[in-house]
Design a protein around this motif. Sequence first.
Motif, PDB file in Angstrom:
ATOM      1  N   VAL A   1      60.833  43.456  52.436  1.00 16.96           N
ATOM      2  CA  VAL A   1      59.799  42.911  51.562  1.00 16.96           C
ATOM      3  C   VAL A   1      59.263  44.035  50.679  1.00 16.96           C
ATOM      4  CG1 VAL A   1      57.598  41.690  51.468  1.00 16.96           C
ATOM      5  CG2 VAL A   1      59.204  41.245  53.340  1.00 16.96           C
ATOM      6  N   LEU A   2      59.662  44.029  49.428  1.00 19.47           N
ATOM      7  CA  LEU A   2      59.198  45.002  48.445  1.00 19.47           C
ATOM      8  C   LEU A   2      58.996  44.288  47.127  1.00 19.47           C
ATOM      9  CD1 LEU A   2      61.736  47.866  49.142  1.00 19.47           C
ATOM     10  CD2 LEU A   2      59.346  47.831  49.797  1.00 19.47           C
ATOM     11  N   PRO A   3      58.100  44.680  46.318  1.00 17.94           N
ATOM     12  CA  PRO A   3      57.012  45.610  46.546  1.00 17.94           C
ATOM     13  C   PRO A   3      55.870  44.940  47.293  1.00 17.94           C
ATOM     14  CG  PRO A   3      56.870  44.785  44.333  1.00 17.94           C
ATOM     15  CD  PRO A   3      58.104  44.169  44.958  1.00 17.94           C
ATOM     16  N   THR A   4      54.797  45.682  47.473  1.00 22.54           N
ATOM     17  CA  THR A   4      53.606  45.150  48.127  1.00 22.54           C
ATOM     18  C   THR A   4      53.082  43.974  47.307  1.00 22.54           C
ATOM     19  OG1 THR A   4      53.079  47.349  48.918  1.00 22.54           O
ATOM     20  CG2 THR A   4      51.288  45.763  48.916  1.00 22.54           C
ATOM     21  N   PRO A   5      52.688  42.880  47.960  1.00 28.68           N
ATOM     22  CA  PRO A   5      52.143  41.741  47.194  1.00 28.68           C
ATOM     23  C   PRO A   5      50.965  42.159  46.316  1.00 28.68           C
ATOM     24  CG  PRO A   5      52.523  41.125  49.474  1.00 28.68           C
ATOM     25  CD  PRO A   5      52.739  42.613  49.389  1.00 28.68           C
ATOM     26  N   THR A   6      50.863  41.560  45.148  1.00 27.64           N
ATOM     27  CA  THR A   6      49.797  41.874  44.195  1.00 27.64           C
ATOM     28  C   THR A   6      48.692  40.837  44.315  1.00 27.64           C
ATOM     29  OG1 THR A   6      51.407  42.805  42.681  1.00 27.64           O
ATOM     30  CG2 THR A   6      49.287  42.204  41.749  1.00 27.64           C
ATOM     31  N   LEU A   7      47.489  41.303  44.557  1.00 22.10           N
ATOM     32  CA  LEU A   7      46.340  40.421  44.705  1.00 22.10           C
ATOM     33  C   LEU A   7      45.745  40.113  43.334  1.00 22.10           C
ATOM     34  CD1 LEU A   7      44.184  39.002  46.411  1.00 22.10           C
ATOM     35  CD2 LEU A   7      43.000  41.187  46.549  1.00 22.10           C
ATOM     36  N   LEU A   8      45.632  38.829  43.018  1.00 25.75           N
ATOM     37  CA  LEU A   8      44.962  38.380  41.803  1.00 25.75           C
ATOM     38  C   LEU A   8      43.908  37.360  42.232  1.00 25.75           C
ATOM     39  CD1 LEU A   8      47.997  37.782  39.414  1.00 25.75           C
ATOM     40  CD2 LEU A   8      46.582  39.822  39.609  1.00 25.75           C
ATOM     41  N   TRP A   9      42.636  37.683  42.066  1.00 23.42           N
ATOM     42  CA  TRP A   9      41.568  36.786  42.468  1.00 23.42           C
ATOM     43  C   TRP A   9      40.907  36.188  41.231  1.00 23.42           C
ATOM     44  CZ3 TRP A   9      41.442  41.979  42.399  1.00 23.42           C
ATOM     45  CH2 TRP A   9      40.472  42.580  41.618  1.00 23.42           C
ATOM     46  N   SER A  10      40.460  34.958  41.342  1.00 18.45           N
ATOM     47  CA  SER A  10      39.822  34.250  40.218  1.00 18.45           C
ATOM     48  C   SER A  10      40.592  34.505  38.933  1.00 18.45           C
ATOM     49  CB  SER A  10      38.366  34.688  40.065  1.00 18.45           C
ATOM     50  OG  SER A  10      37.640  34.425  41.235  1.00 18.45           O
ATOM     51  N   ALA A  11      41.874  34.261  38.974  1.00 18.35           N
ATOM     52  CA  ALA A  11      42.756  34.636  37.863  1.00 18.35           C
ATOM     53  C   ALA A  11      42.697  33.672  36.682  1.00 18.35           C
ATOM     54  CB  ALA A  11      44.188  34.742  38.366  1.00 18.35           C
ATOM     55  N   ASP A  12      42.312  32.425  36.897  1.00 20.48           N
ATOM     56  CA  ASP A  12      42.354  31.443  35.806  1.00 20.48           C
ATOM     57  C   ASP A  12      41.665  31.899  34.524  1.00 20.48           C
ATOM     58  OD1 ASP A  12      43.924  29.764  37.281  1.00 20.48           O
ATOM     59  OD2 ASP A  12      42.275  28.457  37.901  1.00 20.48           O
ATOM     60  N   PRO A  13      40.438  32.442  34.584  1.00 24.43           N
ATOM     61  CA  PRO A  13      39.801  32.857  33.323  1.00 24.43           C
ATOM     62  C   PRO A  13      40.449  34.080  32.675  1.00 24.43           C
ATOM     63  CG  PRO A  13      38.226  32.980  35.166  1.00 24.43           C
ATOM     64  CD  PRO A  13      39.547  32.568  35.718  1.00 24.43           C
ATOM     65  N   CYS A  14      41.273  34.787  33.408  1.00 20.35           N
ATOM     66  CA  CYS A  14      41.868  36.028  32.882  1.00 20.35           C
ATOM     67  C   CYS A  14      43.129  35.783  32.067  1.00 20.35           C
ATOM     68  CB  CYS A  14      42.183  36.979  34.032  1.00 20.35           C
ATOM     69  SG  CYS A  14      40.686  37.520  34.878  1.00 20.35           S
ATOM     70  N   PHE A  15      43.646  34.557  32.083  1.00 21.85           N
ATOM     71  CA  PHE A  15      44.876  34.245  31.366  1.00 21.85           C
ATOM     72  C   PHE A  15      44.661  33.034  30.475  1.00 21.85           C
ATOM     73  CE2 PHE A  15      46.042  36.395  35.269  1.00 21.85           C
ATOM     74  CZ  PHE A  15      46.951  37.338  34.830  1.00 21.85           C
ATOM     75  N   ASP A  16      45.341  33.031  29.320  1.00 25.21           N
ATOM     76  CA  ASP A  16      45.255  31.867  28.443  1.00 25.21           C
ATOM     77  C   ASP A  16      46.356  30.868  28.798  1.00 25.21           C
ATOM     78  OD1 ASP A  16      47.623  32.797  27.282  1.00 25.21           O
ATOM     79  OD2 ASP A  16      46.638  33.593  25.497  1.00 25.21           O
ATOM     80  N   GLU A  17      46.463  29.805  28.036  1.00 28.21           N
ATOM     81  CA  GLU A  17      47.426  28.734  28.317  1.00 28.21           C
ATOM     82  C   GLU A  17      48.873  29.206  28.265  1.00 28.21           C
ATOM     83  OE1 GLU A  17      45.396  28.303  25.274  1.00 28.21           O
ATOM     84  OE2 GLU A  17      43.780  27.910  26.679  1.00 28.21           O
TER      85      GLU A  17
ATOM     86  N   GLY B   1      49.895  32.179  29.270  1.00 26.38           N
ATOM     87  CA  GLY B   1      50.142  33.191  30.283  1.00 26.38           C
ATOM     88  C   GLY B   1      49.803  34.601  29.834  1.00 26.38           C
ATOM     89  N   SER B   2      49.271  34.752  28.631  1.00 27.72           N
ATOM     90  CA  SER B   2      48.853  36.072  28.156  1.00 27.72           C
ATOM     91  C   SER B   2      47.494  36.416  28.747  1.00 27.72           C
ATOM     92  CB  SER B   2      48.755  36.088  26.632  1.00 27.72           C
ATOM     93  OG  SER B   2      50.018  35.815  26.065  1.00 27.72           O
ATOM     94  N   ILE B   3      47.237  37.706  28.894  1.00 30.52           N
ATOM     95  CA  ILE B   3      45.964  38.143  29.460  1.00 30.52           C
ATOM     96  C   ILE B   3      44.858  37.997  28.429  1.00 30.52           C
ATOM     97  CG2 ILE B   3      44.700  40.136  30.345  1.00 30.52           C
ATOM     98  CD1 ILE B   3      47.220  40.988  31.784  1.00 30.52           C
ATOM     99  N   ASN B   4      43.750  37.369  28.842  1.00 38.82           N
ATOM    100  CA  ASN B   4      42.580  37.180  27.999  1.00 38.82           C
ATOM    101  C   ASN B   4      41.740  38.455  28.065  1.00 38.82           C
ATOM    102  OD1 ASN B   4      40.242  36.429  26.756  1.00 38.82           O
ATOM    103  ND2 ASN B   4      39.772  34.725  28.135  1.00 38.82           N
ATOM    104  N   SER B   5      41.755  39.258  27.036  1.00 38.21           N
ATOM    105  CA  SER B   5      41.085  40.565  27.060  1.00 38.21           C
ATOM    106  C   SER B   5      39.568  40.444  27.150  1.00 38.21           C
ATOM    107  CB  SER B   5      41.476  41.388  25.830  1.00 38.21           C
ATOM    108  OG  SER B   5      41.105  40.710  24.656  1.00 38.21           O
ATOM    109  N   ALA B   6      38.996  39.283  26.884  1.00 41.76           N
ATOM    110  CA  ALA B   6      37.551  39.103  26.965  1.00 41.76           C
ATOM    111  C   ALA B   6      37.091  38.873  28.402  1.00 41.76           C
ATOM    112  CB  ALA B   6      37.133  37.918  26.097  1.00 41.76           C
TER     113      ALA B   6
END
Length: 83
Positions: A18-34, A36-41
């Motif tokens: 199992v590689l790499p270590t799992p990536t934790l993303l919390w409350s991710a919905d507001p951080c991405f737009d429709e 899948g790009s990252i919402n810089s605001a």
Amino acid sequence: MLAAASLVPILQMRKMIVLPTPTLLWSADPCFDENGSINSASENSQHFARRLYETMHDIGFFKERPYQPLGSDTAANQTLTPK
């Protein structure tokens, strides 16, 4: 993260790597737009961008160096020096 971490020992018992270590993303919905790009605001967007970059870098590293069991012909011809 806990759910992903709890699966790692099970996969390892099944002789999986199992590689790499799992990536934790919390409350991710507001951080991405429709798209899948990252919402810089968004508050956590810089953190997510860095973590996703690191994870993709790790995946690329192991993709270029596939696992070969010790004793196999391919493993004997591989070196530990980076490409």
